[in-house]
Design an enzyme around this catalytic site. Structure first.
Site, mmCIF file in Angstrom:
data_model
loop_
_atom_site.group_PDB
_atom_site.id
_atom_site.type_symbol
_atom_site.label_atom_id
_atom_site.label_comp_id
_atom_site.label_asym_id
_atom_site.label_seq_id
_atom_site.Cartn_x
_atom_site.Cartn_y
_atom_site.Cartn_z
ATOM 1 N N LYS A 125 90.479 -14.567 87.096
ATOM 2 C CA LYS A 125 90.725 -15.937 86.607
ATOM 3 C C LYS A 125 91.794 -16.852 87.351
ATOM 4 O O LYS A 125 93.259 -16.157 87.354
ATOM 5 C CB LYS A 125 90.092 -16.377 85.017
ATOM 6 C CG LYS A 125 91.320 -16.113 84.025
ATOM 7 C CD LYS A 125 92.488 -16.917 83.903
ATOM 8 C CE LYS A 125 93.393 -16.454 83.350
ATOM 9 N NZ LYS A 125 95.036 -16.335 83.272
ATOM 10 N N ASP A 164 91.309 -15.624 76.881
ATOM 11 C CA ASP A 164 90.213 -15.494 77.827
ATOM 12 C C ASP A 164 89.413 -14.977 77.976
ATOM 13 O O ASP A 164 88.573 -15.056 79.555
ATOM 14 C CB ASP A 164 91.648 -14.888 79.352
ATOM 15 C CG ASP A 164 92.696 -15.880 79.500
ATOM 16 O OD1 ASP A 164 92.583 -17.112 79.275
ATOM 17 O OD2 ASP A 164 93.939 -15.688 79.766
HETATM 18 O O1 C5P Z 1 94.410 -14.760 72.981
HETATM 19 P P1 C5P Z 1 96.067 -13.855 74.050
HETATM 20 O O2 C5P Z 1 95.705 -12.252 73.073
HETATM 21 O O3 C5P Z 1 95.471 -13.435 75.311
HETATM 22 O O4 C5P Z 1 97.116 -14.055 73.714
HETATM 23 C C1 C5P Z 1 97.985 -13.608 73.784
HETATM 24 C C2 C5P Z 1 99.661 -14.022 73.168
HETATM 25 O O5 C5P Z 1 99.935 -15.673 74.090
HETATM 26 C C3 C5P Z 1 99.247 -14.956 72.071
HETATM 27 O O6 C5P Z 1 99.745 -13.598 71.080
HETATM 28 C C4 C5P Z 1 100.294 -16.398 72.004
HETATM 29 O O7 C5P Z 1 101.421 -16.286 72.098
HETATM 30 C C5 C5P Z 1 99.931 -16.763 73.488
HETATM 31 N N1 C5P Z 1 98.838 -17.993 73.653
HETATM 32 C C6 C5P Z 1 99.272 -18.851 72.430
HETATM 33 N N2 C5P Z 1 98.777 -19.782 73.012
HETATM 34 C C7 C5P Z 1 97.162 -20.265 73.328
HETATM 35 C C8 C5P Z 1 96.791 -18.582 74.173
HETATM 36 C C9 C5P Z 1 97.703 -18.277 73.859
HETATM 37 O O8 C5P Z 1 100.348 -19.114 72.233
HETATM 38 N N3 C5P Z 1 96.191 -20.615 73.785
#
Ligand code: C5P
Length: 319
Positions: free
Chosen positions: A19, A149
């Site tokens: 993506k 994602d």
């Molecule tokens: O959801 P994911 O594991 O991909 O997110 C990785 C990190 O990215 C989270 O722990 C957070 O620190 C940050 N993040 C965020 N806000 C989002 C998505 C991700 O702060 N909407």
């Protein structure tokens, strides 16, 4: 569900696209540590492939090959292994095991959701392999537990993501966009980029807002490369450039190529994506970007592309 002996006789292969975020509007940090987003996801034609073979001993094994795989742990910390375990815990039984083989084309830690694609591909592969009856809504729920994602990777195409990115609305896909991706020499950590975003906000150097303007959205969905280029936006670009200043050189080099209409950092970076007027300018831009000192490798792709393709393979068909 079929007995395990039969499940074992099947292999399943899932091809799943990367993506990019053609718009990523980031609001303030929420109490749970995530940031409120409005983002337009687009699936693009770089693919990881997940192959799953059922086994009856309850073991979940993973091997990886391809782009960046030598730097990835294949143990239970790997998002694909976590996806298989989560699915089995909720919908399967402990005897169900799987041999996973992942071949990667999507850059590692590149902002193109390679790890999330592997998790989404593993969910789909294991559903088939273990003959589970799981609805798309249930799968989207599991995907959201694995990462912000991951749900989009189950859908593909174009979609609007809100919440932390996991709440999705499919968007129409007009036209084919030609992209060139400049891969960087090292990765960037997503949490670190979000942390730098917060620091820049505290310093008053940026203003968090998850508002996506409706004219921007109309431009992005027009499918007309000029209008899409004018509406590209990534609020994580400033913190990514702050952490990885050489990316400014990559962006400038790409944007200076004839036929390159726009460019931006992919997600939390550091891959840079360039939108080109047509396939021939994409070919020329890719060739000349490959010589840039800040660019490790160049890939071409197009979007939006359909989501995952699941194929059941009999053992006999396997090489
Ligand atoms: O959801 P994911 O594991 O991909 O997110 C990785 C990190 O990215 C989270 O722990 C957070 O620190 C940050 N993040 C965020 N806000 C989002 C998505 C991700 O702060 N909407």
């Amino acid at each position: 569900m079929m007995p395990m002996t039969e499940a074992q006789s099947w292999r399943v292969r899932v091809r799943i696209p990367a993506k990019i975020n053609i718009a990523l509007c980031v609001g303030p940090r929420r109490a749970d540590g995530f940031h409120e987003l409005s983002t337009v996801f687009q699936a693009v034609s770089l693919y990881d492939q997940v192959q799953a073979t059922g086994r009856a001993d309850g073991r979940i094994e993973l091997t990886m090959s391809g782009e960046g795989s030598e730097r990835l742990a294949c143990d239970r910390t790997n998002l694909a292994v976590r996806a298989a375990r989560l699915l089995r815990d909720r919908h399967g039984n402990p005897r169900q095991g799987v041999e996973l083989r992942i071949d990667k084309q999507i850059p590692m830690a590149g902002g193109m959701a390679g790890g999330s694609a592997d998790a989404a591909g593993t969910l789909l592969a294991c559903v088939e392999c273990w003959r589970l009856e799981v609805s798309l809504d249930e799968l989207l729920g599991l995907a959201a537990e694995l990462g912000s994602d991951v749900p989009f990777l189950l859908l593909g195409g174009n979609a609007l993501g809100t919440g932390r990115g996991e709440r999705l609305r499919a968007l129409p896909a007009a036209g084919r966009l030609e992209w060139v991706f400049a891969l960087a020499g090292r990765g960037l950590s997503t949490p670190q980029v979000y942390r730098r975003f917060d620091e820049l906000a505290e310093l008053g150097e940026l203003t968090p807002s998850s508002q996506l303007a409706s004219d921007g959205l109309a431009g992005l969905l027009s499918g007309e490369p000029d209008r899409v280029a004018a509406a590209l936006r990534n609020d994580l670009q400033a913190p990514a450039l702050d952490l990885y200043p050489e990316l400014a050189g990559t962006l400038a080099a790409g944007l200076a190529r004839p036929g390159v209409l726009g460019g931006l950092v992919c997600g939390s970076g550091p891959t840079c994506a360039f939108l080109c007027a047509d396939a021939s300018s994409a070919g020329a831009a890719a060739a000349s970007l490959a010589g840039e000192p800040t660019v490790r490798a160049v890939r071409r792709g197009h979007g939006p592309v359909a989501g995952p393709e699941v194929a059941r393979l009999a053992r006999a068909e396997e090489s």
